[in-house]
Design an enzyme around this catalytic site. Structure first.
Site, PDB file in Angstrom:
ATOM      1  N   HIS A 141       0.836  -1.210   0.000  1.00 20.37           N
ATOM      2  CA  HIS A 141       0.000   0.000   0.000  1.00 20.37           C
ATOM      3  C   HIS A 141       0.871   1.260   0.000  1.00 20.37           C
ATOM      4  CE1 HIS A 141      -3.362  -2.633   0.442  1.00 20.37           C
ATOM      5  NE2 HIS A 141      -3.039  -2.997   1.680  1.00 20.37           N
ATOM      6  N   ASP A 176      -5.033  -8.423  -3.322  1.00 18.05           N
ATOM      7  CA  ASP A 176      -5.314  -8.168  -1.912  1.00 18.05           C
ATOM      8  C   ASP A 176      -6.580  -8.852  -1.423  1.00 18.05           C
ATOM      9  OD1 ASP A 176      -5.357  -7.150   0.643  1.00 18.05           O
ATOM     10  OD2 ASP A 176      -5.225  -5.057   0.081  1.00 18.05           O
TER      11      ASP A 176
END
Length: 457
Positions: free
Chosen positions: A267, A318
C-alpha cells in the site's frame, strides 16, 4: 525438453518476432530467434506471466459481503470487523478450497505467481492446531493443485496498536510469539521447490513491536528471503505512528530497518515527498492494490512522483474483490487521472505507452517481491537462462486485437474492456490453462461451492 515458437514475444525492450523458446525442467533454457522450423507453434502474442504480489486468499470468499452501509462513516476499520467475523469461521479444509478457487481464477486471468500474506495461523479461538503449519499447508496444497507459483509469507502479528495493546478476541488466531513464528518459518522453508518460495511478512508496524521486528531480521532465517509489510494504508495509521513514535510509518521503517530490494511495502498510500524519494532510493517494491484500496477508501498512491524518483512497483489483488492484473493496472492509472484531471500519467522516458510502462513495471517489481526469477522473457540475454517458464498466450482471435499493430497490443490488453484476453497460461513449463479454462475448473468450483454453503450455514 520442448521447443515452442511464438510469432511475437513481449520482452523488456518491446516486441520481438519469430522467437523459439526452449524449455527444460520448467525453465527457459534458451530464447532465440527461430531456427530450423521444428518448433511447435505457441501463438501470435506471447507475454510473461504476471506476479500477484499481495493476497489474503480467504477474503475472496467474502467479496460482496461488506457492501452495505453499517455506519455513515464506513471505512477500512468497519470493513475490518466484517472481515474478522468471516475469518473466524475458516478452518484448514475451508481455506484449501477457497484458495484453490482463487488461484484458479488468478491463473485464468494471467497471474502465474502469488505472494500470500498469510495470518490465519491457529484455530478460531486462538488454540493451536496439532500441526502448527496446518493453515499454511492448506495454501501450499491449493497452489499445488492449481499449478500457480506461491510465495508464502507467514505473518507475524502480536499487538493491536502502536501502543502495544493486547490483541482482541477476534485477532487471537493471528498471534505468534517471536520464537514460535521463527520455528514456523524454518519448518516451511524446508519444503521450498521450483514453485514454492517462503518469505516473511510483518503484518504492520502497529502489530509488530520494534523489538520483534529486530529479532526477526537478525534471526538469520530471512537474510535471503522476501520481506513484506503493510504500511501507511490509512491516515489513522499515520497519525497514530506520529503520536507514539514521533515519525510517519514509512519514515520510521526506513530509519530503523535495513530496507532494500528484499522488501515490499504494501500500500504505502500516504507518503510525504521525502518518503517517496527515500522509498524509491531503497530499491524496495511498492506493493499497490488499486481495486482493494479503492474498495476500502484508502486513498491514492503518489504514482507520478514515485516513478520520477525511479521507484519499483508491483500490483496485487489483496482482498480479491477483483481478480485481474488488467483491472489493477487500469485502475492504478485511472486513479491518477482522476486526481490529476489529465490523461496518460504512467509513462517513462523509454516509453510513451501507459500499458507497456505499467505492464513492464509490474512484471519487474512483482518478480522482485516474489523472490523468484520470473517476469521476463529476453532473447539472447543472461536473464532468460534459468528464468522459470511462465508465459501467457493472448487470444489472437479476440476482436479487440483485430488489425492491431505490435505497438498497440499491450495498451489494448489493458485498456479495452472486460473480456478476458488470456487464452493459455503456462507455469514452470506446465500448462495450467488452455483456451481460457483451467484444467481442473469443474472440480475446484464444486468444492468451493460446497465449502461456501457450509460456511454460510
Amino acid at each position: 525438453m520442448s521447443v515452442l515458437r511464438a510469432d511475437h514475444v513481449w520482452m523488456p525492450h518491446g516486441w520481438e518476432s519469430s522467437i523459439d523458446l526452449t524449455i527444460r525442467d520448467g525453465v527457459f533454457a534458451t530464447v532465440a530467434h527461430s531456427g530450423d522450423g521444428t518448433a511447435a507453434r505457441l501463438g501470435r502474442w506471447v507475454v510473461p506471466g504476471m506476479p500477484n504480489l499481495h493476497s489474503h486468499a480467504f477474503q475472496r470468499a467474502m467479496a460482496g459481503q461488506a457492501e452495505r452501509q453499517t455506519d455513515p462513516a464506513d471505512s477500512f476499520w468497519t470493513w475490518r470487523e466484517t472481515m474478522y467475523a468471516f475469518a473466524g469461521r475458516v478452518q484448514p479444509d475451508d481455506l484449501r478450497a477457497i484458495a484453490a478457487q482463487l488461484y484458479m481464477e488468478m491463473l485464468e486471468a494471467g497471474f502465474t505467481q502469488v505472494c500470500e500474506f498469510h495470518y490465519l495461523h491457529h484455530r478460531p479461538d486462538g488454540g493451536r492446531y496439532d500441526d502448527p503449519a496446518a493453515m499454511s499447508r492448506a495454501l501450499i496444497e491449493a497452489a499445488e493443485q492449481t499449478g500457480i507459483g506461491l510465495t508464502l509469507l507467514p505473518t507475524l502479528y502480536q499487538t493491536g496498536g502502536f501502543d502495544g495493546r493486547a490483541l482482541s478476541e477476534r485477532q487471537r488466531r493471528f498471534a505468534h510469539a517471536t520464537d514460535a513464528y521463527l520455528d514456523l518459518i524454518a519448518i516451511l522453508r524446508k519444503g521450498e521447490n521450483d514453485t514454492l518460495r517462503v518469505g516473511v511478512a510483518l503484518h504492520s508496524l502497529r502489530a509488530v513491536p520494534p523489538e520483534s521486528l529486530r529479532a526477526v531480521l537478525e534471526s538469520g532465517l530471512v537474510d535471503d528471503a522476501p520481506i513484506h509489510i503493510h504500511i501507511a494504508e490509512q491516515t489513522a495509521e499515520v497519525d497514530d505512528c506520529l503520536a507514539v513514535r514521533g515519525a510517519r510509518p514509512v519514515q520510521w521503517l526506513l530509519d530503523n530497518a535495513p530496507v532494500d530490494a528484499r522488501w515490499t511495502l504494501v500500500h504505502a498510500t500516504h507518503l510525504d515527498d521525502a518518503e517517496v524519494r527515500r522509498l524509491a532510493e531503497s530499491g524496495a517494491v511498492a506493493g499497490l492494490c488499486p481495486t482493494t484500496e479503492a474498495n476500502l477508501g484508502d486513498g491514492v498512491f503518489p504514482l507520478r512522483g514515485y516513478l520520477d524518483a525511479g521507484g519499483v512497483l508491483g500490483v496485487g489483488s489483496d482482498s480479491h474483490i477483483s481478480v485481474s492484473p488488467i483491472e489493477e493496472l487500469r485502475w492504478l492509472e485511472y486513479g491518477q487521472r482522476l486526481v490529476a484531471r489529465r490523461r496518460n500519467i504512467a509513462v517513462s522516458e523509454s516509453s510513451d505507452s501507459v500499458g507497456e510502462t505499467l505492464w513492464g513495471d509490474a512484471l519487474f517489481g512483482g518478480a522482485r517481491a516474489s523472490g523468484v526469477p520470473i517476469g521476463a522473457i529476453e532473447a539472447g540475454a543472461a536473464p532468460a537462462a534459468g528464468h522459470r517458464a511462465d508465459l501467457l498466450v493472448l487470444d489472437d482471435a479476440a476482436p479487440q486485437f483485430a488489425g492491431r499493430p505490435k505497438h498497440q497490443v499491450i495498451d489494448t490488453l489493458v485498456f479495452s474492456g472486460n473480456r478476458n484476453l488470456v487464452r493459455d497460461v503456462m507455469v514452470a513449463g506446465r500448462w495450467c490453462v488452455r483456451d481460457g479454462r483451467h484444467r481442473d475448473r469443474d472440480l475446484i468450483e464444486q468444492r468451493y461451492a460446497e465449502t461456501i454453503r457450509r460456511l454460510q450455514d
